[in-house]
Design a protein around this motif. Sequence first.
Motif, mmCIF file in Angstrom:
data_model
loop_
_atom_site.group_PDB
_atom_site.id
_atom_site.type_symbol
_atom_site.label_atom_id
_atom_site.label_comp_id
_atom_site.label_asym_id
_atom_site.label_seq_id
_atom_site.Cartn_x
_atom_site.Cartn_y
_atom_site.Cartn_z
ATOM 1 N N GLY A 200 -49.673 -79.959 -29.531
ATOM 2 C CA GLY A 200 -50.268 -80.574 -30.708
ATOM 3 C C GLY A 200 -51.200 -79.585 -31.371
ATOM 4 N N SER A 201 -50.733 -78.886 -32.391
ATOM 5 C CA SER A 201 -51.571 -77.888 -33.063
ATOM 6 C C SER A 201 -51.720 -78.202 -34.545
ATOM 7 N N ASN A 202 -51.589 -79.470 -34.873
ATOM 8 C CA ASN A 202 -51.784 -79.938 -36.232
ATOM 9 C C ASN A 202 -53.286 -80.053 -36.518
ATOM 10 N N GLU A 203 -53.650 -80.106 -37.778
ATOM 11 C CA GLU A 203 -55.058 -80.306 -38.133
ATOM 12 C C GLU A 203 -55.594 -81.598 -37.520
ATOM 13 N N ALA A 204 -54.747 -82.637 -37.494
ATOM 14 C CA ALA A 204 -55.173 -83.915 -36.934
ATOM 15 C C ALA A 204 -55.430 -83.811 -35.432
ATOM 16 N N ASP A 205 -54.681 -82.950 -34.729
ATOM 17 C CA ASP A 205 -54.915 -82.758 -33.292
ATOM 18 C C ASP A 205 -56.330 -82.237 -33.045
ATOM 19 N N TRP A 235 -58.218 -75.154 -27.536
ATOM 20 C CA TRP A 235 -57.177 -74.159 -27.260
ATOM 21 C C TRP A 235 -57.019 -73.913 -25.755
ATOM 22 N N GLU A 236 -58.073 -74.136 -25.004
ATOM 23 C CA GLU A 236 -57.982 -74.030 -23.549
ATOM 24 C C GLU A 236 -57.007 -75.076 -23.009
ATOM 25 N N ARG A 237 -57.080 -76.277 -23.577
ATOM 26 C CA ARG A 237 -56.160 -77.337 -23.144
ATOM 27 C C ARG A 237 -54.716 -77.003 -23.488
ATOM 28 N N LEU A 238 -54.481 -76.478 -24.675
ATOM 29 C CA LEU A 238 -53.114 -76.104 -25.048
ATOM 30 C C LEU A 238 -52.578 -75.007 -24.128
ATOM 31 N N LYS A 239 -53.452 -74.074 -23.769
ATOM 32 C CA LYS A 239 -53.051 -73.018 -22.850
ATOM 33 C C LYS A 239 -52.717 -73.603 -21.479
ATOM 34 N N GLU A 240 -53.475 -74.611 -21.068
ATOM 35 C CA GLU A 240 -53.222 -75.272 -19.782
ATOM 36 C C GLU A 240 -51.876 -75.991 -19.809
ATOM 37 N N GLN A 241 -51.518 -76.562 -20.969
ATOM 38 C CA GLN A 241 -50.202 -77.188 -21.092
ATOM 39 C C GLN A 241 -49.097 -76.155 -20.860
ATOM 40 N N ARG A 242 -49.299 -74.965 -21.390
ATOM 41 C CA ARG A 242 -48.315 -73.899 -21.194
ATOM 42 C C ARG A 242 -48.266 -73.449 -19.734
ATOM 43 N N ASP A 243 -49.441 -73.201 -19.154
ATOM 44 C CA ASP A 243 -49.502 -72.651 -17.802
ATOM 45 C C ASP A 243 -48.969 -73.623 -16.755
ATOM 46 N N SER A 244 -49.167 -74.931 -16.987
ATOM 47 C CA SER A 244 -48.689 -75.933 -16.037
ATOM 48 C C SER A 244 -47.230 -76.299 -16.278
ATOM 49 N N VAL A 252 -40.273 -70.595 -27.066
ATOM 50 C CA VAL A 252 -39.507 -71.814 -27.345
ATOM 51 C C VAL A 252 -40.249 -72.677 -28.353
ATOM 52 N N ALA A 253 -41.566 -72.770 -28.199
ATOM 53 C CA ALA A 253 -42.370 -73.570 -29.121
ATOM 54 C C ALA A 253 -42.310 -73.005 -30.531
ATOM 55 N N THR A 254 -42.328 -71.681 -30.652
ATOM 56 C CA THR A 254 -42.248 -71.052 -31.975
ATOM 57 C C THR A 254 -40.923 -71.366 -32.643
ATOM 58 N N GLU A 255 -39.854 -71.258 -31.889
ATOM 59 C CA GLU A 255 -38.532 -71.569 -32.443
ATOM 60 C C GLU A 255 -38.450 -73.036 -32.846
ATOM 61 N N ASP A 256 -39.032 -73.904 -32.025
ATOM 62 C CA ASP A 256 -38.987 -75.340 -32.305
ATOM 63 C C ASP A 256 -39.783 -75.695 -33.544
ATOM 64 N N SER A 257 -40.883 -74.972 -33.794
ATOM 65 C CA SER A 257 -41.730 -75.288 -34.949
ATOM 66 C C SER A 257 -41.012 -75.054 -36.272
ATOM 67 N N VAL A 409 -53.267 -67.726 -29.039
ATOM 68 C CA VAL A 409 -53.649 -68.131 -27.682
ATOM 69 C C VAL A 409 -52.424 -68.247 -26.778
ATOM 70 N N LEU A 410 -51.374 -68.896 -27.269
ATOM 71 C CA LEU A 410 -50.194 -69.130 -26.429
ATOM 72 C C LEU A 410 -49.454 -67.832 -26.099
ATOM 73 N N TYR A 411 -49.592 -66.843 -26.965
ATOM 74 C CA TYR A 411 -48.974 -65.539 -26.688
ATOM 75 C C TYR A 411 -49.956 -64.580 -25.997
ATOM 76 N N ASP A 412 -51.108 -65.101 -25.601
ATOM 77 C CA ASP A 412 -52.126 -64.320 -24.885
ATOM 78 C C ASP A 412 -52.645 -63.128 -25.679
#
Length: 436
Positions: A200-205, A235-244, A252-257, A409-412
């Motif tokens: 969830g990286s929308n402004e509303a998120d 952004w720490e939470r989004l990174k945790e979603q990736r790491d877990s 994959v997320a970039t392609e999906d967007s 962040v997701l690409y470190d």
Amino acid sequence: MTIPTLSRRRFQLGAAALAMTLLATGCGASGSSGSGDPVTLRFAWWGNEYLNAQTEKVIDAFEASHPNIKIESEPGEWGGYWDKLATKTAANDAPDVIQMDQKYIAEYGGRGALLDLSKQEGVDTSKLDKEALASGQYDGAQYGLSTGQNAYVIMANTKVFEAANIPVPDDTKWTWDDFLDIAAKISSSGDGKTYGAAYGSNEADLIIWLRQHGQNLYSQDGKLDFDAATAASFWERLKEQRDSKASPPATVATEDSGAGLEESLFGTNRVGMAWWWTNQLGSLESTTGSPIKMLRAPSQDGASAKNGMYYKPTMFWSASSRSKHPKEAAVFIDYLTNSPEAGAILMTDRGVPTNADIVESITPSLKPADTTVVSFLKDIAPDIKDAPPVPPVGAGSVQNVIKRYTDEVLYDRLTPQAAADAFKKEVEGMLTSAKK
């Protein structure tokens, strides 16, 4: 889901040209005689084929009951809509009636491009939800009337949950830890191509996350209203979603967007949870062929009253300040907002109407998905707090900035804290620049 935004430089240049025009002519619309002479209004909106057909139907109904007013249609798609509107506004050729998004209410209204509807006798706001009415106000003027309300929610694909043999959570008491745990379990139960949750990286998120921490993206006076540390935790939470592995790898997320709904992970039943607006439920169920359950946002401690959710206007009906027929434009906007005839055509595809009488009149004819949305919005009402402040002038492109730093962040390439610091500095610069 990538949402293009208006080029800030292009709008600023256009706004400057518009301002010169207004100053040269004596700011404001010229008005119409009100004599009943035939007039033509240009009406611009964005939408898909279904919305276009629906809008043409409501235009036909309006013209039938207002024979002296002809509506000239200017439909478009979101991707090119804002650049086209900016260009026409700069050339003093804006449509009379404009479908407007909240992020641009201040951009256009604050620069003199929109009509103050509170000063138009043909607009009745007496039966409209007061908070929804306030969402279209900026600097004391009513620059738009909400087409309807919705809320930003997690859409849960129940087919994906069933395949993973995981129950859909109780959204009245779940936490972010629950969200991450459930998403990770869905991912691990799949074939490597199914994921628990989209990012969830929308402004509303970001707005919901900040509100859960007692902060806001913007203050009432148009400044940033959050700590960089709180944004970093987002952004720490989004990174945790990736790491877990609760969410897809960054590539994959970039392609999906960049994919359309039909080709997206959610649209092809390969992700269990994703953030969408409530008015999109019908389209999601139709595309996936799966029952979709709307879920409240998780909270920090499981208290739904602290989940930061809010009602948002799906879009607005606005009018150009340079319209030669402001009275007729106001009559058309009032019809779209308050007419039971228009309500029966528009239904809830642009959000649940803010006029309670219209909601009552259309409820017996609603499709099952729309009935579900109306009930859901009522159910969450006790936990809904005041809506966040209207985005200030200069904030139109902030959503793209959030997405860009999410990628960093997701690409470190940046730590969450570095991303938050850079994001805050960049947006502050955008808002300051817009005031010059």
